[in-house]
Design a protein around this motif. Structure first.
Motif, PDB file in Angstrom:
ATOM      1  N   LYS A  77      -0.989  59.201 157.933  1.00 42.15           N
ATOM      2  CA  LYS A  77      -0.022  57.281 157.262  1.00 42.15           C
ATOM      3  C   LYS A  77      -0.784  57.667 155.926  1.00 42.15           C
ATOM      4  O   LYS A  77       0.548  57.293 155.029  1.00 42.15           O
ATOM      5  N   GLU A  78      -1.301  57.962 155.415  1.00 45.40           N
ATOM      6  CA  GLU A  78      -2.398  58.193 154.012  1.00 45.40           C
ATOM      7  C   GLU A  78      -0.779  59.211 153.434  1.00 45.40           C
ATOM      8  O   GLU A  78      -0.161  58.605 152.132  1.00 45.40           O
ATOM      9  N   ASP A  80       2.277  58.886 154.460  1.00 50.39           N
ATOM     10  CA  ASP A  80       3.318  58.915 155.017  1.00 50.39           C
ATOM     11  C   ASP A  80       3.222  57.243 153.796  1.00 50.39           C
ATOM     12  O   ASP A  80       4.704  57.116 153.799  1.00 50.39           O
ATOM     13  N   ARG A  81       2.273  56.426 153.958  1.00 52.60           N
ATOM     14  CA  ARG A  81       2.467  56.067 152.682  1.00 52.60           C
ATOM     15  C   ARG A  81       2.415  56.070 151.322  1.00 52.60           C
ATOM     16  O   ARG A  81       3.685  55.510 150.766  1.00 52.60           O
ATOM     17  N   GLY A  85       6.813  56.028 153.445  1.00 54.11           N
ATOM     18  CA  GLY A  85       7.279  55.610 154.766  1.00 54.11           C
ATOM     19  C   GLY A  85       7.685  57.357 155.703  1.00 54.11           C
ATOM     20  O   GLY A  85       8.196  56.681 156.376  1.00 54.11           O
ATOM     21  N   GLU A 262       2.710  54.581 144.341  1.00 53.50           N
ATOM     22  CA  GLU A 262       1.698  54.067 146.107  1.00 53.50           C
ATOM     23  C   GLU A 262       0.857  55.549 146.387  1.00 53.50           C
ATOM     24  O   GLU A 262       1.072  56.377 145.279  1.00 53.50           O
ATOM     25  N   GLY A 264      -2.031  57.237 148.247  1.00 53.97           N
ATOM     26  CA  GLY A 264      -2.470  57.873 149.574  1.00 53.97           C
ATOM     27  C   GLY A 264      -4.012  58.512 149.016  1.00 53.97           C
ATOM     28  O   GLY A 264      -3.510  58.817 148.597  1.00 53.97           O
ATOM     29  N   SER A 277      -9.047  54.884 155.739  1.00 51.73           N
ATOM     30  CA  SER A 277      -7.380  54.248 155.612  1.00 51.73           C
ATOM     31  C   SER A 277      -8.366  52.989 154.850  1.00 51.73           C
ATOM     32  O   SER A 277      -7.350  51.659 154.420  1.00 51.73           O
ATOM     33  N   ARG A 304      -0.538  48.705 147.423  1.00 57.69           N
ATOM     34  CA  ARG A 304      -2.044  48.290 148.181  1.00 57.69           C
ATOM     35  C   ARG A 304      -2.538  47.538 147.440  1.00 57.69           C
ATOM     36  O   ARG A 304      -3.578  48.407 146.593  1.00 57.69           O
TER      37      ARG A 304
END
Ligand code: TYD
Ligand code: MG
Length: 452
Positions: A77-78, A80-81, A85, A262, A264, A277, A304
């Motif tokens: 997830k990190e 991809d963020r 995405g 962005e 991660g 997270s 974020r």
């Protein structure tokens, strides 16, 4: 003896010179300029002798059929963020970072995640032997992931392999070890790095393969060699760490397919990189009681919200020119804040040493952090703690006005989520579920704190 056609290239920033010099004018590096044999012209490119006229290109309208292939999620997830995405087929990413920060570890984990999800992934390392990578994979518990592994450095071989294997994702670790035998320059030189990247990016675009390039960074934070690659790739991410700390930040500085800036967040553990997270928890220190000189800034990294603690220490100085030291913050910005506090609020720091530190090793560059930094400074000067459970944000202008900042709702929401009950904010802020303490100027804020 230099010949007429020779060029000299700075190995640090890629600036080109017609003659040798001891210091690069562009980046200031010493002894970085080296003779590079003239590069071969790219296939289909112009050469001095080319005489053909060129054919007419068909111009089209903006409206048209768009075939949007789905992004490939890595399952991390990190990552991809930070990548906006997931990975876009046919795109090229550059992942830069200091040697030892964990780039190979991260990419091996990403490769395993993708392969487990069914993607055809090739992990090509020019830095480690297959046995070493296997050893790492077993330590990370990833041996069963169907990653196609190879240890190779020759560009020709790598391209042939990717083509034959029809890889959907290709990881090249690192671009500095890859070399093309059509060039006389040594591997790792700007000429080689540029030419190899160009070839690889061209292959990625033509085959819809996702290309992940790893590049090493020099001490001053510039990617040596790979810096010249930045404009060729679709996204550039830096993997950063603060010395002596286990967490790592993957920061997108350029992204053609998503928001830049962005981040991660990961933590390096004995068994690889773990996703973090909820990074705000990491950057807040656990003070039992509010202490003077500490302010919590409600910041935004990319899209974020992240809460970070800004700490200031203002102490009497015996030096004729007192010390100013910053960690995780811009020193010019500190000078500006001190000047505004002096000129507009009558607070003189001229006989004080001033230290400003962003806790947890985070780096803050948002102007919205001005008010939190000023609050920490004033709080330390007065030796008065700021109210507990209070998040702060606001930009300060040279006239000491507290200016509005973007993404207020996200900031307030994150503060609420972490148990904060109030916020110190610019005048225009409304709503939210926190108790708001609003100020029009820095002077108002200073007076309010003095009277507490
Ligand atoms: P590495 O991924 O080799 O760094 P890079 O490719 O950026 O040069 O990371 C090496 C460092 O990471 C090394 O100092 C050991 C540490 N590490 C761990 O702490 N835990 C692990 O599970 C692994 C694989 C490495
Ligand atoms: Mg490595």
């Amino acid at each position: 003896m230099a010949r007429q056609n020779d060029t000299f290239i700075c190995q640090s920033c890629g600036a080109v010179y017609s003659k040798w010099a001891g210091r690069c004018d562009a980046c200031g590096e010493w002894n970085s300029i080296e003779l590079e044999p003239t590069e071969a012209a790219p296939p289909g490119g112009h050469t001095a002798k080319s005489s053909s006229r060129g054919k007419k290109i068909e111009l089209v309208s903006l409206r048209g059929d768009i075939v949007q292939e789905p992004r490939i999620a890595t399952g991390n997830k990190e990552f991809d963020r930070a990548a906006g995405g997931g990975l876009v087929p046919g795109s090229a990413l550059l992942i830069g970072g200091d040697p030892g920060v964990g780039k190979s570890t991260l990419l091996l984990q990403i490769a395993a995640g993708l392969a487990t999800g069914g993607a055809n992934v090739a992990y090509i390392s020019g830095e480690e032997a297959v046995a070493q990578i296997r050893l790492r994979a077993s330590r990370l518990g990833l041996v069963d992931a169907p990653v196609n592994l190879a240890s190779a450095t020759s560009l020709k071989d790598i391209l042939a392999t990717l083509k034959a294997n029809q890889s959907q994702v290709a990881i090249i670790d690192s671009i500095q070890t890859t070399w093309s035998d059509t060039l006389p320059a040594a591997p790792g030189t700007v000429t080689q790095v540029r030419a190899c990247s160009q070839e690889l990016v061209r292959y990625a675009k033509s085959s819809d393969c996702v290309l992940l390039l790893v590049g090493h960074v020099t001490k001053d934070g510039q990617i040596a060699g790979p810096r010249v690659v930045e404009h060729m790739v679709d996204a550039v991410m830096y993997f950063e760490s603060e010395t002596g700390r286990a967490f790592r930040i993957l920061r997108a500085v350029k992204n053609r397919f998503g928001a830049a800036h962005e981040i991660g967040v990961f933590e390096m553990t004995g068994t690889g990189l773990k996703e973090v997270s909820n990074p705000s928890k990491l950057f807040l220190s656990e003070n039992e009681k509010p202490v003077s000189g500490s302010a919590v800034f409600a910041g935004i990294e990319g899209t974020r919200p992240v809460l970070v603690e800004i700490q200031a220490l203002v102490s009497q100085s015996s030096l004729s020119s007192p010390r100013r030291a910053v960690v995780g913050w811009d020193s010019a910005r500190l000078s500006m804040l001190l000047a505004v506090l002096d000129a507009r609020c009558g607070l003189n720091f001229g006989r004080h040493d001033v230290f400003l530190n962003v806790a947890g090793g985070m780096r803050v560059s948002e102007p919205a952090a001005d008010l939190a930094a000023a609050a920490a400074l004033v709080s330390s000067l007065f030796d008065t703690a700021l109210p507990a459970e209070t998040a702060i944000f606001g930009e300060i202008s040279l006239s000491a006005a507290i200016r509005p900042v973007p993404q207020v709702d996200a900031r307030l929401k994150e503060a609420k989520k972490l148990g904060f009950s109030s916020a110190i904010a610019p005048m225009n802020v409304t709503g939210g579920t926190l108790e708001l303490q609003k100020f029009e100027t820095l002077d108002d804020f200073v007076r309010w704190l003095r009277n507490r």
